[in-house]
Design a protein around this motif. Structure first.
Motif, mmCIF file in Angstrom:
data_model
loop_
_atom_site.group_PDB
_atom_site.id
_atom_site.type_symbol
_atom_site.label_atom_id
_atom_site.label_comp_id
_atom_site.label_asym_id
_atom_site.label_seq_id
_atom_site.Cartn_x
_atom_site.Cartn_y
_atom_site.Cartn_z
ATOM 1 N N SER A 173 0.830 -1.200 0.000
ATOM 2 C CA SER A 173 0.000 0.000 0.000
ATOM 3 C C SER A 173 0.867 1.254 0.000
ATOM 4 O O SER A 173 2.029 1.230 0.423
ATOM 5 N N LEU A 174 0.281 2.342 -0.451
ATOM 6 C CA LEU A 174 0.935 3.649 -0.489
ATOM 7 C C LEU A 174 0.044 4.638 0.251
ATOM 8 O O LEU A 174 -1.174 4.675 0.025
ATOM 9 N N SER A 175 0.638 5.438 1.140
ATOM 10 C CA SER A 175 -0.158 6.376 1.931
ATOM 11 C C SER A 175 0.457 7.766 1.919
ATOM 12 O O SER A 175 1.670 7.933 1.782
ATOM 13 N N GLY A 176 -0.407 8.766 2.061
ATOM 14 C CA GLY A 176 0.004 10.144 2.263
ATOM 15 C C GLY A 176 -0.702 10.652 3.502
ATOM 16 O O GLY A 176 -1.883 10.345 3.731
ATOM 17 N N GLU A 177 0.014 11.444 4.344
ATOM 18 C CA GLU A 177 -0.566 11.791 5.639
ATOM 19 C C GLU A 177 -0.036 13.126 6.145
ATOM 20 O O GLU A 177 1.131 13.475 5.947
ATOM 21 N N TYR A 178 -0.928 13.874 6.797
ATOM 22 C CA TYR A 178 -0.548 15.067 7.546
ATOM 23 C C TYR A 178 -0.440 14.680 9.019
ATOM 24 O O TYR A 178 -1.339 14.030 9.571
ATOM 25 N N LEU A 179 0.663 15.064 9.670
ATOM 26 C CA LEU A 179 0.894 14.747 11.071
ATOM 27 C C LEU A 179 1.103 16.021 11.874
ATOM 28 O O LEU A 179 1.771 16.958 11.411
ATOM 29 N N TYR A 180 0.548 16.053 13.073
ATOM 30 C CA TYR A 180 0.779 17.169 13.991
ATOM 31 C C TYR A 180 1.280 16.607 15.309
ATOM 32 O O TYR A 180 0.705 15.654 15.854
#
Length: 222
Positions: A175-182
């Motif tokens: 799988s391939l993922s894109g994510e915003y993290l805080y």
């Protein structure tokens, strides 16, 4: 007309079956690699007893974020639940100056553990969210002063973590993922620097840390 309707129904059935099968994904353990951009904010406050003004300044300088993670996942109808452990490092840093007194802040390695869940929005595609806690290694430095002890110190800061992203299965095991993290530190980095003239005066430096990251990851499921 009936022939067309029959074909349409057949196509919808095939699409529904493929969506159900494709949206399930693979349960179990996985490993992945992370790459992205990290933008920290350090609210640095300097308080001095020997005549220097007290001041605050934001330190902002984006850097590269990279790391590895691993976890376990279980799919349920319409989504998945899982836990993930992550190791990250970053080149993000910043500096500040006030007359002859200067300082710097650099983020180093971090480790966190989080819950990650997903909701299927299309065949093999999920919108994801996470919530967790971790520990960040940071270094804070004082330089350029003839009256305050120069030097650097390291501090381990606990932080809370939240994320929102999208993940797509390229195959049953990949799988391939894109994510915003805080991330926001639950404590401040603090250090007292004594005056070199043995007067007993000192300079207190405190750094309040948070950051924003945008990362992509590739994951392999065993």
């Amino acid at each position: 007309m009936g022939h067309v309707v029959s074909k349409l129904c057949l196509a919808l059935c095939v699409f529904g079956a493929s969506a159900q099968a494709g949206g399930v994904g693979k349960d179990g353990f996985y490993l992945g690699a992370i790459l992205g951009v990290n933008s920290p904010t350090v609210q640095s406050t300097v308080t001095d007893t020997g005549g220097l003004d007290t001041f605050s300044t934001d330190i902002n300088k984006a850097g590269l974020m990279f790391g590895l993670h691993g976890g376990w996942r279980m799919h349920v109808e319409g989504g998945f639940h899982g836990v993930e452990a992550s190791y990250k490092d970053s080149t993000a840093k910043g500096t500040y100056n006030m007359g002859s007194l200067g300082g710097g802040f650099k983020t180093n390695a971090s480790f966190d553990l989080s819950y990650k869940g997903g909701y299927a929005i299309a065949p093999e595609t999920y919108v994801t969210g996470r919530l967790g806690y971790g520990w960040l290694r940071a270094s804070h430095q004082v330089f350029g002063s003839s009256f305050v002890d120069n030097g650097s110190f390291n501090h381990t800061l606990g932080y809370v973590l939240a994320g929102l992203g999208v993940e797509h299965y390229l195959s049953k095991s990949l799988s391939l993922s894109g994510e915003y993290l805080y991330r926001h530190a639950t404590e401040d980095a603090k250090k007292r620097h004594m005056y070199t003239n043995n007067s007993g005066d000192y300079t207190d430096i405190k750094g309040e840390y948070s950051d924003h990251s945008f990362v992509v990851a590739i994951n392999y499921f065993f």
